[in-house]
Design a protein around this motif. Structure first.
Motif, PDB file in Angstrom:
ATOM      1  N   GLU A 571       0.569  -1.526   0.187  1.00 14.94           N
ATOM      2  CA  GLU A 571      -0.029   0.556   0.265  1.00 14.94           C
ATOM      3  C   GLU A 571       0.507   1.534  -0.157  1.00 14.94           C
ATOM      4  N   ARG A 643       0.584   5.152   6.675  1.00 13.52           N
ATOM      5  CA  ARG A 643      -0.203   4.628   8.220  1.00 13.52           C
ATOM      6  C   ARG A 643       0.843   2.927   8.556  1.00 13.52           C
ATOM      7  N   HIS A 644       1.783   2.287   7.267  1.00 14.34           N
ATOM      8  CA  HIS A 644       1.468   0.892   7.063  1.00 14.34           C
ATOM      9  C   HIS A 644       3.747   1.143   7.073  1.00 14.34           C
ATOM     10  N   TRP A 683      -5.358   0.954  13.573  1.00 17.11           N
ATOM     11  CA  TRP A 683      -4.814  -0.558  13.799  1.00 17.11           C
ATOM     12  C   TRP A 683      -3.390  -0.078  13.680  1.00 17.11           C
ATOM     13  N   HIS A 721     -11.167   2.425  12.679  1.00 14.80           N
ATOM     14  CA  HIS A 721      -9.526   3.096  11.383  1.00 14.80           C
ATOM     15  C   HIS A 721     -10.231   4.842  11.742  1.00 14.80           C
ATOM     16  N   GLN A 725     -13.046  -0.989  12.893  1.00  7.88           N
ATOM     17  CA  GLN A 725     -11.919  -2.364  12.125  1.00  7.88           C
ATOM     18  C   GLN A 725     -11.920  -2.820  13.044  1.00  7.88           C
TER      19      GLN A 725
HETATM   20  C1  FUC Z   1      -5.606  -2.422   4.588  1.00  2.45           C
HETATM   21  C2  FUC Z   1      -5.119  -0.308   5.329  1.00  2.45           C
HETATM   22  C3  FUC Z   1      -5.945  -0.083   5.271  1.00  2.45           C
HETATM   23  C4  FUC Z   1      -7.283  -1.039   5.605  1.00  2.45           C
HETATM   24  C5  FUC Z   1      -7.781  -1.837   4.854  1.00  2.45           C
HETATM   25  C6  FUC Z   1      -8.794  -2.817   5.840  1.00  2.45           C
HETATM   26  O1  FUC Z   1      -5.215  -1.774   2.985  1.00  2.45           O
HETATM   27  O2  FUC Z   1      -4.109  -0.186   4.789  1.00  2.45           O
HETATM   28  O3  FUC Z   1      -5.877   1.019   6.148  1.00  2.45           O
HETATM   29  O4  FUC Z   1      -6.943  -0.768   7.080  1.00  2.45           O
HETATM   30  O5  FUC Z   1      -6.070  -2.408   5.082  1.00  2.45           O
END
Ligand code: FUC
Length: 827
Positions: A571, A643-644, A683, A721, A725
């Motif tokens: 991502e 975020r990743h 998350w 989220h 989530q």
């Molecule tokens: C991944 C994350 C998103 C989201 C999705 C369900 O793609 O990058 O933020 O949590 O999972």
């Protein structure tokens, strides 16, 4: 007036002896009847691009979000419900975990479903040649053209919607006609200690009502008991509203207070059955055209059970149009209902509590007690105070235990694993199809399972991994010309393993998903030392991933380095000739496979090959800012707050980077975390919490835990989220466990990341690698005592700060460890 927590909950327990109820999520305001849908901002890519810290505070809560922010979730891994706690009309949203749209039985039929497996492997050599020529644009273009598929992720993208989505099982409502005007003593509480919910209030006429709900795993039934402190007060109309994209019919029995709804979903014809029965004391009960009407009863018990015709019976020939069908839900629900009604409320509750407590009570976690004032505040108010900076260690332990509660409620043997929302969703379709995301989310759901002693809850994950293997073999062959098996970012319950349609390859193209999942199988062995599981279940699946990795790696011309071309950092960023994440997962699965083969005394030729690959695998690199590089080129941006944090996979959840074994890489990982910052989606904060804990920085871990609670948590303590989530809940529980105990660097590391904010405390019942049980207590920020129980014998290397101790253990024995004159000693 607000009732003190402990007494009010002990009262409802009736004849069953419950432990004191410390962990309770509760509200003192009823919800309205709004909150129809889980809030969802639309397409994932449009959502949260900025990756700014998300404020899930009170301002975000209005009645449209009530389901998401204020409902109370109950579940047994198969049947889930959310208690809304409205007064005039009580409302329960319902789920059954296998109820999914999509899959091979959608309109076009089974064969078409698998056409997603494009034959792209032959293009790999051109892509790699482009990398060798330094023509990265061409490599990226070829990858994009050839490695996404024909299956759109959007329900609107194709009439058949083959990917599908987890979908609601409808709603149960009880129209009571009790006016909300003038009610007092309202309370809606979820006992995390006992897995049941209570809604209680006193109506304007002075009658006190109570509704108790639980979902039993042993009996597979949801049970609601309605009582009042005066006789004859139960008047209600029970309605069941089905999934809106299904068609079915009601049957009812006028005499027996029961009804049954048998239906099929529109696009894949999945059958589902919801069976409901009311047993009332005195008064009258009758069935009327899809409703059960109760009048003047002293008490009523509602039993609800449900099932679908889904079966994980993948047929490798795909010739059978009935793939993934194999249960008769009319019969299963009939059996469950008959048994449940025969047992009755008290016995069912006793059985439910015994079952739940046998898992939940394995771990006790205490920090400082809350103040009296805090004990009397509903959870949303405590959370609001916490957001303002008021210390609340009890809220912190509650959130921790709530993660364990949610896992037990959403993942039990016999059904699918916890999905993106665990198993609670109140709409036809939802955020990211409420699917199984394999590039962090599904994995994160299971991070707390082994260390917090919920081993049994991993069985659905293991079975799900199995379900992906055979289709994954086709995907590996078709896309990469590789042996073994591979899975993509998003999976459904129908064995979807290929990439999806979409040009953003950083999202779409993730050959590592299966290998990452398979590391969980080794972990299961490592925590339990169950050699039978390793031999028959884990190793064959793990080996399939190792073979895939072998074939996927490319030796760059003119070098002896093996690199994963093409690959992405999930991502995020460009298509690369070898991303750190991809190499880290390969490193992990190969090391796991080598360890497994050695335990099993098998496959020595493979072991030799895998060792050689590890020697030549592109190494971790440290870039110009001192950061662990995310891609093969030094293009990291220190202002990037994405975020990743995939490139830290080796730090966590993997084990190839640690301050103990690779201090320079650990430092470089710290630079990455500093760049990424302390805010993010729910998350992501959960992940960074775990990573800071692995860096042995307790105070920074605590900042992330605090941010997760303040900025990524709804009033019902669900991870946001946003939207809801569940993975962040599990990441939070796992992260706190990592702060207190780690066992990933060849030793049991006691209190490796204890923050200053927790000077006193104790935790019992944790598990560590090597099949050790661990209980810990500390005071003044120092270890007071550790009790290690050896499940399999063998040497236990202990570490506490700078102190170490090698403890030879015997199976079944416990050892008490203390610090004596600067040394760790045992007795
Ligand atoms: C991944 C994350 C998103 C989201 C999705 C369900 O793609 O990058 O933020 O949590 O999972």
């Amino acid at each position: 007036m607000r009732l003190p927590l402990l007494t009010s909950l002990l009262l409802v327990a009736g004849s069953v002896h419950l432990q004191a109820q410390h962990n309770v999520v509760w509200f003192d305001q009823p919800t309205s009847l709004k909150g129809q849908q889980c809030w969802w901002g639309g397409h994932p890519e449009k959502y949260n691009k900025a990756n700014k810290p998300v404020r899930a505070g009170d301002s975000a809560v209005n009645s449209d979000h009530e389901w998401e922010y204020r409902s109370l979730p109950l579940g047994n891994g198969s049947i889930g419900c959310n208690v809304m706690g409205s007064v005039a009309t009580e409302r329960y949203t319902l789920n059954e975990k296998t109820l999914w749209r999509g899959g091979p039985n959608t309109a076009k039929g089974a064969a078409d479903y698998w056409n997603q497996n494009k034959q792209s492997a032959h293009v790999l050599k051109d892509i790699r040649q482009a990398f060798a020529d330094g023509n990265w644009d061409k490599a990226a273009q070829l990858t994009t053209q050839n490695f996404n598929s024909t299956v759109p992720y959007e329900a609107t993208g194709e009439p058949q919607f083959r990917f599908g989505s987890f979908t609601t099982m409808g709603e149960l409502t009880l129209a009571t006609n009790i006016s909300e005007q003038g009610i007092s003593h309202y309370r809606r509480a979820l006992s995390v200690d006992s897995a049941y919910a209570t809604v209680s209030f006193t109506a304007a006429n002075g009658v006190s009502y109570k509704r108790q709900t639980f979902v039993s795993y042993p009996a597979n039934v949801m049970v609601v008991r309605l009582t009042a402190d005066k006789p004859g007060q139960q008047h209600f109309v029970l309605n069941y509203a089905p999934n809106p994209v299904s068609e079915g019919h009601f049957t009812g029995d006028g005499q027996n207070g029961q009804m049954c709804y048998v239906a099929r979903l529109d696009n894949n014809q999945m059958q589902y059955v919801v069976r409901i029965k009311v047993v009332a004391k005195n008064g009258t009960t009758h069935y009327n055209n899809g409703q059960l009407v109760v009048d003047g009863a002293d008490e009523a018990v509602i039993y609800l059970t449900a099932d679908t015709d889904y079966a994980p019976n993948y047929n490798p020939d795909f010739g059978d149009a009935k793939a993934y069908v194999g249960v008769n839900p009319v019969q299963t629900t009939e059996r469950w209902m008959a048994k449940a009604v025969k047992r009755g409320y008290d016995k069912l509750f006793a059985e439910h509590y015994k079952d739940y407590a046998s898992l939940f009570n394995r771990v006790h976690f205490t920090l400082a007690e809350g103040t009296d004032a805090q004990q009397h505040k509903p959870t949303n108010e405590r959370l609001a105070d916490y957001r303002k900076g008021v210390a609340d260690p009890q809220l912190e332990t509650l959130y921790y235990q709530y993660g364990r509660y949610l896992l037990i409620a959403s993942s039990r043997p016999g059904n699918l694993p916890a999905n993106l929302q665990g198993m609670w969703h109140n709409n036809v379709d939802g955020p990211w199809r409420v699917d199984y995301h394999n590039n962090i989310n599904l994995q994160m759901n299971y991070w707390p399972a082994l260390p917090t002693n919920l081993t049994e809850c991993t069985e659905p994950l293991t079975n799900f991994i199995r379900l992906l293997e055979k289709p994954g073999e086709r995907t590996a062959r078709a896309y990469w010309g590789a042996r073994g098996w591979a899975a993509g970012i998003s999976a459904n319950i129908f064995g979807f393993t290929a990439p999806l349609e979409g040009a953003d390859m950083s999202w779409n193209y993730n050959p590592m998903a299966a290998s990452w999942l398979a590391t969980h199988l080794w972990d299961y062995y490592d925590y339990t030392r169950d050699a039978k599981f390793l031999r028959h279940t884990a190793y064959p699946l793990m080996k399939g991933c190792a073979l895939f990795c072998e074939d996927f790696l490319w030796q760059k011309p003119g070098t002896d380095t093996l690199t994963a071309a093409p690959s992405t950092s999930p991502e995020h960023g460009p298509i690369d000739e070898g991303t750190t994440f991809t190499h880290a997962v390969i490193r992990e699965i190969l090391e796991d496979c080598i360890a497994a083969a050695n335990v099993l005394g098998t496959d020595q030729a493979e072991v030799a090959r895998w060792q050689k690959i590890l020697q030549h695998l592109a190494p971790y690199k440290i870039g110009r800012y001192g950061q662990l590089m995310e891609w093969s080129r030094d293009i990291d941006d220190p202002n990037d707050e994405h975020r990743h944090v995939n490139h830290l996979f080796g730090l966590h959840p993997g084990h190839t980077i640690s301050p103990l074994t690779t201090p320079a890489l650990a430092n470089a990982a710290r630079v990455v975390l500093e760049h990424r910052g302390d805010g993010a989606t729910g998350w992501s904060m959960g992940w960074k919490l775990n990573q800071w804990a692995r860096l042995h920085d307790g105070n920074h871990s605590y900042i992330l835990y605090g941010n997760l609670l303040k900025n990524g948590t709804a009033d019902n303590l669900w991870d946001i989220h946003p939207p809801f989530q569940i993975d962040g809940n599990f990441g939070g529980t796992a992260g706190v466990t990592e702060m207190l105990l780690q066992s990933h660097a060849g030793c049991l590391d006691l209190l490796p990341s204890l923050p200053d904010a927790w000077p006193e405390g104790s935790i019992s019942g944790l598990r560590a690698r090597g099949n050790f049980g661990v209980s810990l207590s500390w005071t003044g920020g120092q270890l007071k005592q550790a009790v290690i129980t050896s499940g399999s014998g063998g040497m236990c290397h202990l570490r506490y700060g700078n102190h170490t101790l090698d403890l030879p253990t015997h199976k079944g024995r416990s050892y008490t460890i203390t610090l004596n004159q600067g040394k760790l000693v045992w007795r």
